[in-house]
Design an enzyme around this catalytic site. Structure first.
Site, PDB file in Angstrom:
ATOM      1  CG  HIS A  80      -2.031  -1.067   1.055  1.00 49.87           C
ATOM      2  ND1 HIS A  80      -3.117  -1.130   1.882  1.00 49.87           N
ATOM      3  CD2 HIS A  80      -2.151  -2.107   0.178  1.00 49.87           C
ATOM      4  CE1 HIS A  80      -3.877  -2.144   1.526  1.00 49.87           C
ATOM      5  NE2 HIS A  80      -3.323  -2.763   0.497  1.00 49.87           N
ATOM      6  CD  GLU A  82      -2.132   4.405   2.798  1.00 43.00           C
ATOM      7  OE1 GLU A  82      -1.735   3.602   1.918  1.00 43.00           O
ATOM      8  OE2 GLU A  82      -3.331   4.533   3.062  1.00 43.00           O
ATOM      9  CB  CYS A 106      -6.644  -0.328   4.421  1.00 46.48           C
ATOM     10  SG  CYS A 106      -4.977  -0.956   4.638  1.00 46.48           S
ATOM     11  CB  CYS A 109      -2.308   1.830   5.757  1.00 45.37           C
ATOM     12  SG  CYS A 109      -1.698   1.038   4.255  1.00 45.37           S
TER      13      CYS A 109
HETATM   14  O1  LIG Z   1      -4.796   2.000   2.589  1.00 40.11           O
HETATM   15  C1  LIG Z   1      -4.737   1.623   1.412  1.00 40.11           C
HETATM   16  C2  LIG Z   1      -5.759   0.811   0.829  1.00 40.11           C
HETATM   17  C3  LIG Z   1      -5.614   0.372  -0.456  1.00 40.11           C
HETATM   18  N1  LIG Z   1      -4.503   0.705  -1.168  1.00 40.11           N
HETATM   19  C4  LIG Z   1      -4.333   0.194  -2.537  1.00 40.11           C
HETATM   20  C5  LIG Z   1      -4.252  -1.310  -2.616  1.00 40.11           C
HETATM   21  C6  LIG Z   1      -4.833  -1.602  -3.978  1.00 40.11           C
HETATM   22  O2  LIG Z   1      -3.784  -1.542  -4.946  1.00 40.11           O
HETATM   23  C7  LIG Z   1      -5.814  -0.462  -4.184  1.00 40.11           C
HETATM   24  C8  LIG Z   1      -7.230  -0.834  -3.849  1.00 40.11           C
HETATM   25  O3  LIG Z   1      -7.771  -1.472  -4.958  1.00 40.11           O
HETATM   26  P1  LIG Z   1      -9.375  -1.488  -5.198  1.00 40.11           P
HETATM   27  O4  LIG Z   1      -9.491  -2.006  -6.627  1.00 40.11           O
HETATM   28  O5  LIG Z   1      -9.886  -0.081  -5.017  1.00 40.11           O
HETATM   29  O6  LIG Z   1      -9.945  -2.445  -4.180  1.00 40.11           O
HETATM   30  O7  LIG Z   1      -5.464   0.592  -3.294  1.00 40.11           O
HETATM   31  C9  LIG Z   1      -3.498   1.519  -0.641  1.00 40.11           C
HETATM   32  O8  LIG Z   1      -2.484   1.829  -1.302  1.00 40.11           O
HETATM   33  N2  LIG Z   1      -3.659   1.958   0.641  1.00 40.11           N
HETATM   34 ZN   LIG Z   2      -3.502   0.135   3.382  1.00 43.24          ZN
END
Ligand SMILES: O=c1ccn([C@H]2C[C@H](O)[C@@H](COP(=O)(O)O)O2)c(=O)[nH]1
Ligand SMILES: [Zn+2]
Length: 162
Positions: A80, A82, A106, A109
């Site tokens: 991710h 972060e 998320c 993170c």
């Molecule tokens: O905190 C976060 C949450 C998600 N991500 C990234 C991980 C994935 O590559 C995308 C999410 O994909 P979706 O198709 O929208 O489910 O975002 C992140 O970097 N940081």
């Molecule tokens: Zn994340």
């Protein structure tokens, strides 16, 4: 003597712009996330975007969202934005820093943000608001005293939208 230019962008527009620019490096076809970590005195400390770990080829790993087998989806492989920004930081401590990110963090993170000592999160999109992950992030941020707020867009911000 000429007066200073007045229509310069704010610190938030600057740092969220850097975060979003970083996100343009993402190979994720669905969601590109960019992140910028900044010191309390507005010095950029680190940047990151969502991508695969070093050595893992973007052409040999899946970018699908759905699949019978989780191993055929991107979720088990992507680092991710972060976490990348935190891991990319080669300096000392991130204690008291603020993190700009294009998507609300998320729960995984959120844990890394809290444990690194970052004390403020400014996010743009919160398209997963209400999900278990985001609820868990908010609960942990609140308990840990990490402040978070949405990036305040203006009509000019849309104009500099990346
Ligand atoms: O905190 C976060 C949450 C998600 N991500 C990234 C991980 C994935 O590559 C995308 C999410 O994909 P979706 O198709 O929208 O489910 O975002 C992140 O970097 N940081
Ligand atoms: Zn994340």
């Amino acid at each position: 003597m000429a007066n200073k230019r007045e229509d310069y962008i704010s610190w938030d527009e600057y740092f969220m712009g850097v975060a979003k620019l970083s996100g343009l490096r993402s190979k994720d076809p669905n969601t590109q996330v960019g992140c910028c970590i900044v010191s309390q005195d507005n010095k950029i400390l680190s940047m990151g975007y969502n991508g695969l770990p070093s050595g893992c080829s973007d052409d040999e790993f899946p970018w699908q969202r759905e699949g019978e087998d989780p191993l055929n989806t991107k979720y088990v492989y992507t680092v991710h934005s972060e976490l990348n920004a935190i891991l990319n930081y080669r300096g000392g401590s991130l204690e008291g820093a603020k993190l700009y990110v294009s998507l609300f963090p998320c729960n995984e993170c959120a844990k890394a943000i809290i444990q690194s000592g970052i004390k403020e999160v400014i996010y743009d999109s919160n398209k997963y608001d209400g999900t278990t992950s985001v609820q868990a992030s908010m609960r942990m941020f609140d308990a840990a005293g990490v402040r978070y707020h949405a990036y305040h867009r203006t009509e000019r911000t849309v104009m500099i939208e990346l």
